[in-house]
Design an enzyme around this catalytic site. Structure first.
Site, mmCIF file in Angstrom:
data_model
loop_
_atom_site.group_PDB
_atom_site.id
_atom_site.type_symbol
_atom_site.label_atom_id
_atom_site.label_comp_id
_atom_site.label_asym_id
_atom_site.label_seq_id
_atom_site.Cartn_x
_atom_site.Cartn_y
_atom_site.Cartn_z
ATOM 1 N N CYS A 98 40.787 39.363 18.874
ATOM 2 C CA CYS A 98 41.819 39.177 18.311
ATOM 3 C C CYS A 98 42.792 38.575 18.845
ATOM 4 C CB CYS A 98 41.412 40.375 17.294
ATOM 5 S SG CYS A 98 42.699 39.988 16.179
ATOM 6 N N PRO A 102 36.807 33.810 53.099
ATOM 7 C CA PRO A 102 36.404 32.967 51.908
ATOM 8 C C PRO A 102 36.067 34.864 50.835
ATOM 9 C CG PRO A 102 34.731 33.345 53.410
ATOM 10 C CD PRO A 102 36.127 34.447 53.907
#
Length: 415
Positions: free
Chosen positions: A343, A274
């Site tokens: 950006c 897990p």
């Protein structure tokens, strides 16, 4: 009680107001709940009971040393996919004898360090890897414990980037080739067959893919037994989904019941890997609104975290709930895209969220404990975030914020 909840109008992690963390540590900052991590681990123990699987936490979900150390102290093993993750496990106090090494591209150097530390098992993913591992082990006068990661060609039903069990995926060996590879492994002097492994993907919320994969694996185990190839463990991987929005995650009790029904009477040890289900909902990303930008087509809440801090929305179009840390009754509710300063037009953390916020307010990006910090980067020369662990009414810094100077400290100007 939830590890993250409002008290007197302020969102808290356990008993600590997130405003306090922002004041003392700044933003962006990852915040984890100690109790949530412990409870998630305990849920597996309760669900599987007398099956007593070895849980090998998937380090790639979140590899902070404090988190690895917490799981090591709880008795966890570790699933690694690189030599770097092995180094982290060892530095955090993890036992190498509980480590399984997955991944399609293990290098010779990684094999050597893992063999030197006597890890539990290499999950072999190709015929070439088997031959290289045998050679490396022989050169070191060692015997490498191996299982094959078998690709059962089962559709996990998750995002294509995190689905790993189909025949067109790069992971594992084809189910039809596995018997031949086990036979070959049995002929090699420097490998020892110890198990079989399967991992079909991530963020899985249905039981049927697991059942289908397990049935195919057990058919193969029966064929191996007929050829006197005995296994010490059966590794069923991980991939259990969590609730990000409106998903209904698979109940661990149902998952455990289905596995128990199929493994009854078997002597092999069960291993599970897990990751997300242990840490995903145990963490959040704390960020501050820098600007509110209003346009004809869109309204933007520009925050100080970005895609370099949390890649999942950009990479997977993943949903993360966004909560105001302090509830405002006077601010108008506006439909915002929550975006960062990077950006790129793809730099967003959330789209079309109705929020009542003002510039300077704090926001919590929820369910960010898995694949948040571990996938972060320095794109646009942005220092990576700090990390904090909350334990009741106390907290501690478990990773300091990077400085800009650190980002180019290894670079050299020409003479």
């Amino acid at each position: 009680m939830s590890s993250f909840c409002y008290r007197d109008g302020t969102l808290c992690a356990e008993s600590v107001p997130l405003t306090r963390i922002a004041e003392e540590i700044g933003t962006p900052c990852y915040v984890y709940s100690h109790s949530a991590l412990i409870e998630a681990y305990a849920d597996y123990a309760r669900a599987f009971g007398d099956l007593r699987p070895l849980l090998c936490y998937a380090c790639k979900a979140n590899s902070n040393l404090a988190i690895l150390n917490l799981f090591a102290r709880l008795g966890s093993g570790f699933d690694i996919v690189s030599g770097g993750e092995l180094a982290r496990v060892l530095a955090a106090g993890g036992a190498p004898g509980t480590v399984v090494f997955s991944g399609v591209g293990k290098s010779e150097a990684e094999m050597r360090i893992a063999l030197a530390h006597s890890i539990l098992c290499f999950n072999v993913e190709s015929a070439s890897e088997l031959e290289r591992l045998n050679w490396v082990a022989g050169d070191m006068k060692r015997v490498a414990p191996v299982s094959f990661r078998v690709n059962p060609d089962v559709d996990a039903g998750s995002h294509p980037y995190i689905s790993t069990g189909l025949k067109e995926n790069k992971f594992g060996v084809p189910h039809g080739d596995a018997l031949v590879l086990y036979r070959r492994a049995g002929q090699l002097a420097n490998v020892r067959i110890v198990g079989i492994d399967c991992h079909i993907g991530s963020q899985i919320t249905e039981l049927s893919p697991y059942v289908g994969a397990l049935d195919r694996i057990l058919d193969l185990v029966t064929q191996l037994e007929a050829e006197n190839i005995e296994l010490e463990h059966i590794d069923l991987g991980g991939g259990l989904g969590i609730r990000y929005r409106d998903e209904t995650p698979l109940a661990l009790s149902d998952y455990a019941h289905a596995i128990r029904d199929r493994l009854v009477g078997r002597r092999e040890r069960l291993i599970l890997e897990p990751g997300r289900s242990l840490v995903g909902n145990g963490g959040l990303l704390l960020t501050r609104v820098e600007y509110l930008k209003h346009g004809e087509a869109k309204h933007f809440a520009v925050v100080d975290s970005a895609m370099n801090d949390l890649m999942r929305p950009t990479l997977y179009d993943a949903y993360h709930a966004v909560l105001p840390v302090t509830e405002h009754s006077e601010a108008p509710r506006v439909l915002y895209d929550v975006v960062g300063p990077v950006c790129e037009s793809g730099d967003f953390l959330a789209r079309d969220r109705e929020l009542a916020v003002a510039e300077g307010d704090l926001l919590a990006i929820m369910s960010a404990g898995a694949y948040g910090m571990s996938m972060s980067s320095n794109y646009n020369t942005r220092p990576r975030a700090a990390e904090v662990m909350i334990d009741g009414a106390t907290w501690r810094l478990i990773r300091t914020r990077e400085s800009i100077a650190e980002l180019f400290s290894r670079e050299q100007l020409p003479p």
